[in-house]
Design a protein around this motif. Sequence first.
Motif, PDB file in Angstrom:
ATOM      1  N   ARG A  70       0.847  -1.199  -0.089  1.00 11.94           N
ATOM      2  CA  ARG A  70      -0.203  -0.185   0.158  1.00 11.94           C
ATOM      3  C   ARG A  70       0.893   1.236   0.105  1.00 11.94           C
ATOM      4  NH1 ARG A  70      -4.743   1.047   4.337  1.00 11.94           N
ATOM      5  NH2 ARG A  70      -5.337   3.236   3.661  1.00 11.94           N
ATOM      6  N   GLU A  71       0.706   2.227  -0.673  1.00  8.13           N
ATOM      7  CA  GLU A  71       1.175   3.222  -0.872  1.00  8.13           C
ATOM      8  C   GLU A  71       1.364   3.983   0.188  1.00  8.13           C
ATOM      9  OE1 GLU A  71      -0.151   5.783  -4.418  1.00  8.13           O
ATOM     10  OE2 GLU A  71      -1.901   6.140  -3.238  1.00  8.13           O
ATOM     11  N   LEU A  72       2.552   4.851   0.623  1.00 12.68           N
ATOM     12  CA  LEU A  72       2.742   5.902   1.676  1.00 12.68           C
ATOM     13  C   LEU A  72       2.587   7.386   1.038  1.00 12.68           C
ATOM     14  CD1 LEU A  72       5.519   4.320   3.399  1.00 12.68           C
ATOM     15  CD2 LEU A  72       3.203   4.465   4.214  1.00 12.68           C
ATOM     16  N   VAL A  78       5.780   6.256   9.963  1.00 12.88           N
ATOM     17  CA  VAL A  78       5.922   4.799   9.784  1.00 12.88           C
ATOM     18  C   VAL A  78       6.596   4.243  10.707  1.00 12.88           C
ATOM     19  CG1 VAL A  78       5.465   5.094   7.303  1.00 12.88           C
ATOM     20  CG2 VAL A  78       7.408   5.054   8.115  1.00 12.88           C
ATOM     21  N   GLY A  79       6.634   3.081  10.804  1.00 12.03           N
ATOM     22  CA  GLY A  79       7.558   2.340  12.045  1.00 12.03           C
ATOM     23  C   GLY A  79       7.807   0.989  11.010  1.00 12.03           C
ATOM     24  N   VAL A  80       9.073   0.174  11.197  1.00  9.93           N
ATOM     25  CA  VAL A  80       9.404  -0.785  10.630  1.00  9.93           C
ATOM     26  C   VAL A  80       9.688  -1.692  11.830  1.00  9.93           C
ATOM     27  CG1 VAL A  80      11.175  -2.006   9.295  1.00  9.93           C
ATOM     28  CG2 VAL A  80      10.569   0.166   8.735  1.00  9.93           C
ATOM     29  N   LYS A 103      -1.432   1.415  11.830  1.00  6.21           N
ATOM     30  CA  LYS A 103      -1.670   0.020  11.966  1.00  6.21           C
ATOM     31  C   LYS A 103      -1.721  -0.815  10.454  1.00  6.21           C
ATOM     32  CE  LYS A 103      -1.236  -0.123  16.658  1.00  6.21           C
ATOM     33  NZ  LYS A 103       0.070   0.318  16.899  1.00  6.21           N
ATOM     34  N   TRP A 104      -1.697  -0.335   9.436  1.00  6.13           N
ATOM     35  CA  TRP A 104      -1.928  -0.926   8.293  1.00  6.13           C
ATOM     36  C   TRP A 104      -0.446  -1.165   7.644  1.00  6.13           C
ATOM     37  CZ3 TRP A 104      -0.323   2.256   4.239  1.00  6.13           C
ATOM     38  CH2 TRP A 104      -0.525   3.547   4.247  1.00  6.13           C
ATOM     39  N   LEU A 105      -0.366  -2.157   6.887  1.00  8.82           N
ATOM     40  CA  LEU A 105       0.869  -2.847   6.200  1.00  8.82           C
ATOM     41  C   LEU A 105       1.138  -1.849   4.969  1.00  8.82           C
ATOM     42  CD1 LEU A 105       3.268  -4.682   6.164  1.00  8.82           C
ATOM     43  CD2 LEU A 105       1.776  -6.441   4.767  1.00  8.82           C
ATOM     44  N   SER A 106       2.479  -1.379   4.675  1.00  5.98           N
ATOM     45  CA  SER A 106       2.687  -0.723   3.510  1.00  5.98           C
ATOM     46  C   SER A 106       3.403  -1.579   2.558  1.00  5.98           C
ATOM     47  CB  SER A 106       3.286   0.625   3.830  1.00  5.98           C
ATOM     48  OG  SER A 106       3.746   1.355   2.638  1.00  5.98           O
TER      49      SER A 106
END
Length: 162
Positions: A70-72, A78-80, A103-106
């Motif tokens: 998913r685009e940013l 963000v966090g990794v 909380k969504w995955l990018s």
Amino acid sequence: MLFDAPVIAPARGLDPAWLDHNGHLNMAYYHVLFDQAADHVFDLFGCGPGYLAARNMSFFTAETHVCYVRELKPDAMVGVSTRILDFDSKRIHLFQELNHVDKWLSATCESMMLHIDMSGPRAMAMPDDILATVRGMADSHKRLPHPAQAGRSIGSPRKQAD
């Protein structure tokens, strides 16, 4: 030593210079975010910037696979998260997730890291103290569910001819 499972790098915003002409994060900078989070993990191993100077050893990336989910957008925070999937005396298999703070995955990144003797340079076994630290982190990550994206490959599915 106890480790978070997974290890979470501090949340951050995006540098405006990292945006592409579509108005979202350029693909190259996903790699920068994953790389900086890996640096955070290697600092925990005792393999930060001083490791090269003190021992003439380092880690190199041998292979990496990024999935863009998913685009940013420009204002994203963000966090990794990083986990060890596997390791041996010369290699560490990492899996990372880039998540929006909502909380969504990018994106995900799977990497194989090699321990390197810089006098070669050549792959070599990690010193016992580093290997013990890697083992401790890997043990703390064993209880995490195996990520669905891990082990993927690139290919075009083919249909059987009728």
